[in-house]
Structures are given as C-alpha cells and as structure tokens.
Design a protein around this motif. Structure first.
Motif, PDB file in Angstrom:
ATOM      1  N   GLU A   7       0.836  -1.202   0.000  1.00 55.44           N
ATOM      2  CA  GLU A   7       0.000   0.000   0.000  1.00 55.44           C
ATOM      3  C   GLU A   7       0.874   1.257   0.000  1.00 55.44           C
ATOM      4  N   GLU A   8       1.944   1.230   0.779  1.00 53.84           N
ATOM      5  CA  GLU A   8       2.857   2.372   0.833  1.00 53.84           C
ATOM      6  C   GLU A   8       3.540   2.583  -0.518  1.00 53.84           C
ATOM      7  N   LEU A   9       3.951   1.475  -1.153  1.00 55.75           N
ATOM      8  CA  LEU A   9       4.598   1.570  -2.453  1.00 55.75           C
ATOM      9  C   LEU A   9       3.622   2.085  -3.504  1.00 55.75           C
ATOM     10  N   ALA A  10       2.383   1.600  -3.447  1.00 58.38           N
ATOM     11  CA  ALA A  10       1.369   2.055  -4.392  1.00 58.38           C
ATOM     12  C   ALA A  10       1.143   3.555  -4.262  1.00 58.38           C
ATOM     13  N   LEU A  11       1.079   4.041  -3.031  1.00 56.77           N
ATOM     14  CA  LEU A  11       0.879   5.473  -2.801  1.00 56.77           C
ATOM     15  C   LEU A  11       2.080   6.288  -3.280  1.00 56.77           C
ATOM     16  N   SER A  12       3.278   5.718  -3.122  1.00 56.40           N
ATOM     17  CA  SER A  12       4.495   6.447  -3.505  1.00 56.40           C
ATOM     18  C   SER A  12       4.603   6.632  -5.015  1.00 56.40           C
ATOM     19  N   LEU A  13       3.905   5.795  -5.793  1.00 54.67           N
ATOM     20  CA  LEU A  13       4.007   5.843  -7.244  1.00 54.67           C
ATOM     21  C   LEU A  13       2.924   6.697  -7.901  1.00 54.67           C
ATOM     22  N   LYS A  14       1.835   6.953  -7.210  1.00 51.83           N
ATOM     23  CA  LYS A  14       0.716   7.691  -7.802  1.00 51.83           C
ATOM     24  C   LYS A  14       1.144   9.094  -8.244  1.00 51.83           C
ATOM     25  N   GLY A  15       0.799   9.422  -9.494  1.00 49.48           N
ATOM     26  CA  GLY A  15       1.046  10.757  -9.990  1.00 49.48           C
ATOM     27  C   GLY A  15       2.462  11.046 -10.444  1.00 49.48           C
ATOM     28  N   ARG A  16       3.351  10.048 -10.353  1.00 47.04           N
ATOM     29  CA  ARG A  16       4.748  10.283 -10.734  1.00 47.04           C
ATOM     30  C   ARG A  16       4.978  10.075 -12.225  1.00 47.04           C
ATOM     31  N   ASP A  17       6.060  10.645 -12.715  1.00 51.17           N
ATOM     32  CA  ASP A  17       6.490  10.387 -14.084  1.00 51.17           C
ATOM     33  C   ASP A  17       7.304   9.100 -14.117  1.00 51.17           C
ATOM     34  N   PHE A  18       7.332   8.453 -15.284  1.00 56.02           N
ATOM     35  CA  PHE A  18       8.149   7.254 -15.486  1.00 56.02           C
ATOM     36  C   PHE A  18       9.114   7.564 -16.629  1.00 56.02           C
ATOM     37  N   LEU A  19      10.265   8.147 -16.262  1.00 55.56           N
ATOM     38  CA  LEU A  19      11.215   8.599 -17.272  1.00 55.56           C
ATOM     39  C   LEU A  19      12.452   7.721 -17.355  1.00 55.56           C
ATOM     40  N   MET A  20      13.020   7.362 -16.192  1.00 57.15           N
ATOM     41  CA  MET A  20      14.190   6.496 -16.134  1.00 57.15           C
ATOM     42  C   MET A  20      14.114   5.652 -14.871  1.00 57.15           C
ATOM     43  N   LEU A  21      14.629   4.427 -14.927  1.00 57.94           N
ATOM     44  CA  LEU A  21      14.559   3.535 -13.773  1.00 57.94           C
ATOM     45  C   LEU A  21      15.399   4.037 -12.606  1.00 57.94           C
TER      46      LEU A  21
END
Length: 319
Positions: A7-21
C-alpha cells in the motif's frame, strides 16, 4: 505487513512520471514487476481489472513503432481507459510550439502522456511542463518500459532476479542503459561488451555503479564478448544500428563484426541461459538464426510482456 508495504509503495508511485529507472527505489521497481505479473494473470484468467476506467492516455509518436504503440493502446483499453494516438508531425509541437505549452494544454485534456521520441530532453521538458504523469516510451538515451518488461520475463522464467548475471553484447545504446539501471536496482550482475567508441554513456555507468552498491549488484564493462558472456544466465543483444543511425549501418557492421551472438559464443554462457532481444532483430547480423530461433530464446515472451509491464506502469502512476 506485506500488504501495508504494498500500500505504501502504491501510494508512492501515484502521480509520478516514469522517465528512467534510476528515479525509482529498488522496492518500487520490484513492485511494478510484481504488479505486471499480477495484471498478466488477471488478463489470462479473464478477470476484469479496469483500474483506469474512463482515463485517457495521449500517445505521442515521433519515432515509428510496432510493440510500443500496440501494447500501450491495448493496455489502456484493457485497464478500462482509452488511448489517443498523436503523431509528432500532426501536433503543433512539430511546428515549433514550445514543449511547455504543449504539456500544459495536454494536461487539461488527458490523464497521462506517453511519448516516444529522439532527444531525451524532450521527455524531461514535457514532464516539467505537464501536471499529469508522463511515460518515456523510448528516447535515444533510455528505454525503461523495455527493461521493466525484460526483467518481468526473466523473473517468470528463472523464478528470481537477485544474483543472476546478464550479459549484453553490442551497442551501448538506450536499451543497455535501462538494463543497467534495472540490474542495479534488482541486485543483478551485469557485464557489457562493446567495441571501442560504442560504450554506454559514462554518466549512466556511474549512476549504475552508485546504485549497485545498495543492492549488492555489479557492473563490468569490457571489449571481449567471451569475457562478458562467461557463465551468464541471460544473454542479450540489440541491433547494431538503431533508428536514426541508418547512415552508419556499413560502418557499424565492420565495428561489430566480432560481436555477433552465435552458437560458438553462446557456449561460454550457462547451459540454461536465456537469450533476449528487444526486437526488431536482424537475423544474421547481431544474432544468428540458430540462437534467436533456438530453444534458449524467449524474445516473444519479452514482446508480450511489454503489454503487461506498461499496464503496471499506467495503473500505478495514473490511478
């Protein structure tokens, strides 16, 4: 406890860009891979997973594509949303409109943007101007969607990622850059063999080594393909001349003539090695037909997993 972490990881990813690993923590990269596998299982079982119902993804293409376009368009549809194909030549961005302005306008219409282009700066500028998530579908510097799908495929076949060795033989291009970053995040050992003058970007090499220290991964750059491929669990290559480098084809054929992955070179890898290629491939150039069409090849599993990995990215950052 695991559920709370997810759940914490899911929240940390919301709304972010995916540009580079390199922008993501090791646990976030692994979460996306696990989510891709989960969504794949749901799709195979016919279970509804419309996590992006009524969402719209704008897909900007300044480079032609087979896998990227089809997988993103089908993927957003399976997630309950819709994809809008936007040719770079049809947008005002192709006639000189500032990228910032384009980003601001598209943010008023869409829920996410995927762009496949040449210069990496365009993706960065688009993300800076947008107020919605931006996904890097490929630039000359980086191809993170490909790497995520690749490591999903390795996990499905090997049952683990940490501690495995991946050998990349060929051009130090956008694909190897993302593979390096991913390997460092996932605790894998990577060897890269390239001819002189075709090495991976020095800054990305350094970033990879910095990240590798956190997970116990390692990176080795060399000239000798036999040295790189020795005891490899995964053997990977790409075309010698990427899109936009067609004028260099003959020159590159000479430079890379000793870097073909064939049956003789593959003998130095582990007996149960996996062969991977991001496609499209030129049989008889960077790889022999016997290897790419042989029992060790998992190239079409890779291609399929572009769909599932990209669904995971979209679901994570656009939901």
């Amino acid at each position: 406890m695991q559920g709370t972490l997810n759940e914490e990881l899911a929240l940390s990813l919301k709304g972010r860009d995916f540009l580079m690993l390199v922008d993501f923590k090791p646990e976030e990269v692994r979460y996306l891979i696990d989510l891709a596998i989960d969504l794949k299982q749901k799709q195979k079982a016919g279970e509804p997973h419309q996590l992006l119902k009524n969402k719209t993804l704008g897909m900007i293409f300044e480079k032609s594509s087979t896998r990227t376009r089809v997988s993103f368009e089908v993927g957003i549809y399976q997630l309950g949303g819709q994809g809008l194909f936007l040719s770079g030549s049809d947008l005002q961005i192709g006639r000189g409109e500032p990228i910032w302005d384009t980003a601001q306008v598209l943010s008023r219409y869409l829920d996410g943007i995927m762009i496949r282009t040449f210069e990496h700066r365009k993706v960065v500028e688009l993300a800076r101007g947008a107020t919605i998530p931006v996904i890097n579908g490929l630039t000359d510097l980086s191809h993170p969607c490909q790497a995520l799908a690749d490591y999903q495929t390795v996990l499905e076949h090997k049952g683990r990622l940490e501690g495995l060795k991946i050998a990349y033989i060929g051009d130090g291009n956008n694909v190897v850059h993302s593979l390096m970053m991913g390997a460092a995040k996932l605790g894998m050992h990577m060897s890269v063999a390239t001819p002189e003058g075709y090495e991976p970007d020095a800054n990305i090499v350094q970033q990879t080594k910095d990240n590798a220290s956190e997970t116990g991964a390692s990176l080795h750059i060399c000239r000798d393909p036999k040295e790189a491929i020795a005891d490899a669990d995964i053997v990977y290559t790409d075309v010698w001349a990427s899109m936009g480098q067609e004028a260099e084809q003959k020159e590159r054929e000479i430079a890379f003539s000793a870097y073909q992955i064939n049956e003789d070179l593959a003998k130095y890898a582990k007996k149960d090695y996996l062969f991977m290629h991001c496609l499209p491939a030129h049989r008889g150039e960077e790889v022999s037909e016997g290897v790419i069409d042989g029992a060790h090849s998992i190239i079409f599993d890779q291609a399929e997993n572009r769909l599932h990995a990209q669904k995971a990215i979209m679901a994570a950052i656009m939901s």
